[in-house]
Design a protein around this motif. Structure first.
Motif, PDB file in Angstrom:
ATOM      1  N   GLU A 249      -2.086  11.294  -1.605  1.00  0.00           N
ATOM      2  CA  GLU A 249      -1.803  10.666  -0.279  1.00  0.00           C
ATOM      3  C   GLU A 249      -3.322  10.466   0.317  1.00  0.00           C
ATOM      4  O   GLU A 249      -4.054  11.300   0.521  1.00  0.00           O
ATOM      5  N   ALA A 338       7.764   1.733   5.935  1.00  0.00           N
ATOM      6  CA  ALA A 338       6.527   1.210   5.087  1.00  0.00           C
ATOM      7  C   ALA A 338       6.159  -0.333   5.322  1.00  0.00           C
ATOM      8  O   ALA A 338       6.792  -1.131   5.779  1.00  0.00           O
ATOM      9  N   CYS A 341       4.928  -1.961  -0.179  1.00  0.00           N
ATOM     10  CA  CYS A 341       5.400  -1.286  -1.344  1.00  0.00           C
ATOM     11  C   CYS A 341       5.146  -2.024  -2.665  1.00  0.00           C
ATOM     12  O   CYS A 341       5.892  -3.032  -2.771  1.00  0.00           O
ATOM     13  N   ALA A 359       2.671   2.634  -2.175  1.00  0.00           N
ATOM     14  CA  ALA A 359       3.157   2.325  -1.062  1.00  0.00           C
ATOM     15  C   ALA A 359       2.280   2.497   0.320  1.00  0.00           C
ATOM     16  O   ALA A 359       1.407   3.477   0.126  1.00  0.00           O
ATOM     17  N   ARG A 361       2.854   3.832   3.459  1.00  0.00           N
ATOM     18  CA  ARG A 361       4.158   4.527   4.056  1.00  0.00           C
ATOM     19  C   ARG A 361       3.736   4.485   5.657  1.00  0.00           C
ATOM     20  O   ARG A 361       4.400   5.281   6.346  1.00  0.00           O
ATOM     21  N   TYR A 364       4.499   7.215   9.319  1.00  0.00           N
ATOM     22  CA  TYR A 364       5.746   8.021   9.310  1.00  0.00           C
ATOM     23  C   TYR A 364       5.968   9.497   9.209  1.00  0.00           C
ATOM     24  O   TYR A 364       6.462  10.203   9.889  1.00  0.00           O
ATOM     25  N   ASP A 365       5.294   9.876   8.097  1.00  0.00           N
ATOM     26  CA  ASP A 365       5.347  11.205   7.655  1.00  0.00           C
ATOM     27  C   ASP A 365       4.799  12.272   8.587  1.00  0.00           C
ATOM     28  O   ASP A 365       5.259  13.345   8.856  1.00  0.00           O
ATOM     29  N   GLU A 475       0.249   5.804  -0.691  1.00  0.00           N
ATOM     30  CA  GLU A 475       0.666   6.998  -1.488  1.00  0.00           C
ATOM     31  C   GLU A 475       0.911   6.253  -2.976  1.00  0.00           C
ATOM     32  O   GLU A 475       1.865   5.352  -3.216  1.00  0.00           O
TER      33      GLU A 475
END
Length: 628
Positions: A249, A338, A341, A359, A361, A364-365, A475
């Motif tokens: 990450e 995303a 990707c 990707a 990302r 978001y996370d 990622e």
């Protein structure tokens, strides 16, 4: 490997069977719980398989963790439900499943459709028109993009039935792939076996950011087991229920996704398969990575940098660059959050297999875990000079809200405070013109009336000394078992024996990943030679070089063949007390060196400090020995 026409399909299947038979016979891997009949989707790695895996992971750490100064973590496999609820896995980590309507046997819907289309195309069914063939190819290209309804429609249209019984199938429906468990003896704390290793890194972001001196960009990495309750595991190591993931990450400022080392990979050229080519039916083509980023085919430099590093990693391992491509996710195939990707896909006897996902990302996370936990997972950019900015200020009047809404006061207050700027300014205008406004409170699932005494909305000028933001994350996620299986196929070949009456199996593993770096053979059973062999083994052990010693009386040719089948790159033959020969596996060329030099020669070549050709020049006049 070619996949068109009946004969090539047979050749492909025969090749795969030869590889798998060799792998299982030499104990690279075997079905788990074999004496009890085994369990689909579970495999044990034997001694050479463990060694290959350990070497691949060691090189992964060297190529990524050390090269990029990443922060490595190791998080538990058992994950509380709340974490995977926040990440979306509880609600969305599903595959579409169909059932045999009579036996109840389950199948993955997309696999049945994929197998049907490939079977028709590969066998060149004479009843298929060019138009129908084009349609089947299009279905394969957009397969991951089909909804449950579209998959069901295609299954019915093509008359696809249960493979084993030919019974009709149910409509496709989602099945969550996570293994559920509970934490503690009460059973009141639900959890899951993690389906990926990434969430452990995200929930530790705050501490990792602090550990890194509160500086961006930085990357965290993790290697560990992940678990997915596959509907119908197949294809050996390619689709299993427990597997090793290596994930990175890389946290970056969303306003600056440049990479200082992009120039190191920008000139790489390899097969790329942008989404436009997939949809139009065109094949993948070689594209320069720098060009792909500059033209916007790849979203940003950091994503492009990791695509380039993944390409180098896989090709250094021994993956054939002509059977490696990077496929961009289709627009609807991509997660909603995303930015871009790409999958590194490797061609093997099963077709093109996704082995690495790279990707962007977005944020978001971290945002999802911030919202669920209440802990801000954010970064800070300090300004050299304070900046004057206009800030929205929403100030609910709690006394008035309490009088009006009593026990619901807190939820109304929270709903007001999280309004967007657009909503807030619209409410301010309505309150000024009408005195009151209807306001929807999600947590109450109803509208309430807000009057101008209940909230103050204004914009104030403030000085800011820093910018607070949620980082984006790039990622790269590596399926280690899939990479290893493809490496097995790409490394496998056969060559005739000395007599020509049989084909000998060989794995051409690069020394980097070979399970054993060298073998030691006394030419004949002789006490002096055996003592020299033991001395060499001690030297190799001290140098940290893995080896296998064979003092059986079997012919030297048969001993060479046995270790070639294990992919051992070098064989040391003791035929005198002062010097030995070192044979290279693929060329079968030998050089003669002094006993005390053996370890340094093997170590230099296996660690990449020198090549075999360097050694040929250094030790002069090699001879090819037709030893088999």
């Amino acid at each position: 490997m070619a996949i068109n026409g009946d004969s090539n399909v047979i050749n492909r299947d025969a090749f795969r069977q030869a590889v798998v038979n060799t792998l299982e016979r030499r104990l690279f891997y075997v079905p788990s719980f074999k004496i009890y009949g085994g369990v689909a989707g579970l495999y044990d790695y034997g001694p050479p398989g463990c060694a290959v895996k350990a070497n691949v992971l060691a090189f992964w750490r060297q190529h990524f963790v050390l090269e990029e100064n990443m922060l490595e973590v190791d998080c538990p496999c058992v994950t509380p439900e709340v974490v995977l609820k926040a990440s979306g896995h509880v609600d969305k980590f599903t595959d579409l499943m169909v059932k045999d309507e009579k036996t109840g046997t389950c199948y993955r819907a997309d696999h049945l459709l994929k197998d049907f289309c490939k079977d028709k195309l590969e066998k060149k069914d004479i009843n298929i028109t060019a138009e129908k063939a084009a349609e089947l190819k299009h279905v394969l290209a957009v397969l991951d993009d089909l909804s449950a309804e579209e998959l069901g429609e295609k299954i019915r249209e093509y008359g696809i039935v249960a493979p084993d019984t030919k019974n009709p199938l149910s409509d496709p429906y989602p099945f969550n792939l996570m293994f559920q468990t509970s934490i503690g003896p009460s059973g009141l704390s639900p959890g899951f076996m993690r389906p990926e290793t990434a969430q452990g890194i995200f929930v530790n972001f705050k501490d990792l950011y602090y550990y890194n001196g509160n500086k961006l960009p930085f990357a965290a990495a993790q290697i560990g087991q992940a678990f997915r309750n596959e509907i119908s595991p197949r294809q050996g190591l390619l689709r299993v229920r427990e597997f090793t993931l290596a994930e990175i990450e890389h946290f970056v400022d969303p306003e600056d996704k440049s990479h200082p080392k992009f120039s190191e990979v920008s000139n790489l050229e390899f097969l790329m398969f942008p989404r436009e080519k997939q949809v139009s039916g065109e094949p993948a083509k070689r594209i320069c990575l720098g060009e792909a980023v500059s033209k916007g085919i790849v979203n940003n430099e950091t994503l492009g940098y990791f695509i380039g590093r993944v390409y180098l990693f896989l090709t250094y391992l021994g993956i054939d660059k002509d059977r490696l491509r990077f496929r961009q996710h289709l627009a609807n195939e991509m997660a909603h959050y995303a930015a871009d990707c790409w999958d590194a896909e490797i061609e093997c006897s099963y077709g093109w297999i996704e082995c690495v996902g790279i990707a962007d990302r977005s944020a978001y996370d971290l945002r999802a875990h911030t919202d669920k936990s209440g802990v801000p997972l954010v970064a800070h950019e300090k300004f050299a000079e304070p900046r004057e900015v206009e800030k929205l200020v929403i100030a609910p009047v709690k006394k008035e809200l309490g009088l009006a809404f009593k026990g619901d006061q807190r939820m109304v207050c929270e709903a007001l405070e999280v309004m967007s700027e657009e909503e807030a300014m619209e409410m301010k205008a309505n309150l000024e013109s009408k005195g009151e406004v209807e306001f929807h409170v999600c947590t109450l699932a109803k509208d309430v009336t807000i009057n101008k005494n209940m909230v103050t909305i204004s914009k104030e000028k403030k000085k800011e000394y820093q910018r607070v933001f949620t980082p984006s994350v790039i990622e790269p996620s590596f399926g280690i078992g899939r990479i290893i299986y493809c490496l097995y196929e790409h490394s496998f070949y056969t060559r005739p024996s000395k007599t020509g009456d049989e084909q000998l199996n060989v794995f051409r593993f690069p020394p980097l990943v070979a399970p054993i770096k060298c073998t030691v053979f006394p030419l004949v059973q002789n006490q002096q030679y055996e003592e020299v062999a033991k001395h060499i083994s001690q030297i190799l052990t001290a140098a940290g070089i893995s080896y296998k010693i064979d003092m059986t009386g079997t012919s030297i040719g048969k001993r060479y063949a046995r270790t070639d089948e294990l992919g051992v790159p070098f064989a040391i033959t003791v035929d005198s007390t002062s010097s030995v020969t070192i044979r290279e596996r693929d060329s079968k060329v030998q050089i003669r060196v002094n006993v005390e030099e053996v370890a340094s020669v093997v170590k230099e070549v296996t660690e990449g400090q020198s090549t075999w050709n360097d050694m040929l020049l250094k030790y002069n006049a090699p001879t090819v020995v037709d030893d088999e």
